[in-house]
Design a protein around this motif. Structure first.
Motif, PDB file in Angstrom:
ATOM      1  N   LEU A 143       0.834  -1.209   0.000  1.00 12.64           N
ATOM      2  CA  LEU A 143       0.000   0.000   0.000  1.00 12.64           C
ATOM      3  C   LEU A 143       0.864   1.253   0.000  1.00 12.64           C
ATOM      4  N   ASN A 163       1.033   4.693  -2.561  1.00 11.88           N
ATOM      5  CA  ASN A 163       0.276   5.817  -1.993  1.00 11.88           C
ATOM      6  C   ASN A 163       1.185   6.609  -1.056  1.00 11.88           C
ATOM      7  N   ARG A 198      -8.001   3.225   6.744  1.00  7.03           N
ATOM      8  CA  ARG A 198      -8.000   2.793   5.338  1.00  7.03           C
ATOM      9  C   ARG A 198      -7.155   1.516   5.173  1.00  7.03           C
ATOM     10  N   GLU A 214      -9.001  -1.479   6.436  1.00  6.29           N
ATOM     11  CA  GLU A 214     -10.051  -1.931   5.511  1.00  6.29           C
ATOM     12  C   GLU A 214      -9.455  -2.686   4.327  1.00  6.29           C
ATOM     13  N   MET A 215      -8.354  -2.124   3.766  1.00  9.71           N
ATOM     14  CA  MET A 215      -7.762  -2.755   2.581  1.00  9.71           C
ATOM     15  C   MET A 215      -7.191  -4.132   2.923  1.00  9.71           C
ATOM     16  N   LEU A 216      -6.584  -4.258   4.101  1.00  7.08           N
ATOM     17  CA  LEU A 216      -5.890  -5.506   4.443  1.00  7.08           C
ATOM     18  C   LEU A 216      -6.783  -6.494   5.195  1.00  7.08           C
TER      19      LEU A 216
END
Lengths: 211, 99
Positions: free
Chosen positions: B23, B27, B34, B37-39
């Motif tokens: 990530l 970014n 965030r 949520e992504m992981l």
């Protein structure tokens, strides 16, 4: 699982995370198709209102001075464009939300925000530029200008979504430049750029990502 | 073969740490929420993995207040990016040599 397989899986997981976290990938091809159909309908309604053949050369601003369907030229122009814009946006949001939900992605996240901001700045500048053109009476330049600024907006916003959007942007820019040269065919080029190109790219993206 | 394996960084053996670095490679600053949520990991799990990357000097932390709430974001340091790239190169070499 063998070490080999494990490494392969790790790499593809990394790639997917990088992609999902930096680009808005839920954009649906169907929203492009819908926007294209709506834009084509808008262009055809405009041709009927102006009583012109799309494929002939015209100078639209001198064609109609009186009223038709209870609307003068400018009222009709803004109503037609406004309805096309609202319907196309609604269709875009509908199909994209549907796709995001299906793949368990969020519709509103930092990538969506980045994409929209980067779209909105050139698009807003283009909108204001067109209003100024109208103010000065250079009506014939409005259709090509919308194509060029829309293309620039897609090129810019496309950095944060599927790469195809950048190619669509480049195509719109080229079309806008051609339309600037052939000034009397504004409505035709507008119908190709916002109608036909959206449908073609929409179908291609649908086949590539959504099925 | 042996020296390729040693190039694989032990710190990146964990899935979560690999995810964090992935990530942060693409970014600039990523917020804790965030990232979570992504992981798809728990608060505690994510925090402990971040702190081990931070100790290694691979990740830097920034805290700002949004209203009264503290908001923590993370970025990869230069060393972190280099270490992660080396790790990926080593993985790729391993895959190539096997075929």
């Amino acid at each position: 699982m063998s070490k080999h397989q494990e490494h392969l899986e790790t790499l593809s997981e990394i790639r997917s995370l990088m992609e999902r976290s930096s680009r808005f990938i839920s954009l649906s091809g169907l929203s492009g198709v819908a926007a294209g159909v709506i834009a084509l309908a808008g262009a055809i309604v405009a041709a009927i209102y102006l009583e012109v053949n799309l494929f002939e050369e015209h100078h639209y601003y001198v064609i109609r001075q009186g009223e038709k369907w209870g609307m003068d030229y400018w009222t009709f122009f803004f109503v037609d464009a406004g309805v096309v814009l609202i319907l196309a946006l609604a269709a875009g949001i509908y199909f994209t939300t549907k796709k995001a939900r299906k793949s368990g992605q969020k519709i509103w996240d930092p990538t969506a925000r980045l994409m929209l901001i980067n779209l909105a700045i050139p698009l807003g500048a283009g909108g204001i530029f067109c209003l100024i053109l109208i103010h000065h009476g250079w009506f014939g330049l409005v259709a090509p200008t919308t194509l060029i600024f829309y293309g620039l907006a897609l090129l810019n916003g496309g950095k944060y979504t599927l790469n195809d959007i950048r190619f669509l942007g480049i195509t719109e820019i080229i079309l806008g430049l051609i339309a600037t040269y052939y000034l009397g065919y504004g409505l035709l080029f507008w119908a190709i750029g916002f109608g036909v190109l959206h449908i073609v790219y929409g179908i291609a993206m649908y086949m590539k990502y959504d099925r | 073969m042996k020296n390729i394996i040693t190039q694989l960084n032990k710190l990146f053996e964990s899935r979560v740490r690999l995810g964090i670095m992935s990530l942060l490679m693409v970014n600039d600053w990523v917020e804790f929420k965030r990232m979570k949520e992504m992981l798809e990991v728990s608060d505690g799990n994510l925090a402990s993995h971040i702190s081990s990357l931070e100790k290694a000097g691979f990740v830097e932390v920034r805290k700002v207040f949004v209203g009264k709430k503290p908001q923590t974001s993370y970025a990869a340091t230069k060393e972190g990016k280099k270490a992660f790239n080396d790790h990926l190169d080593a993985l790729e070499t391993l895959l190539k040599n096997r075929d």
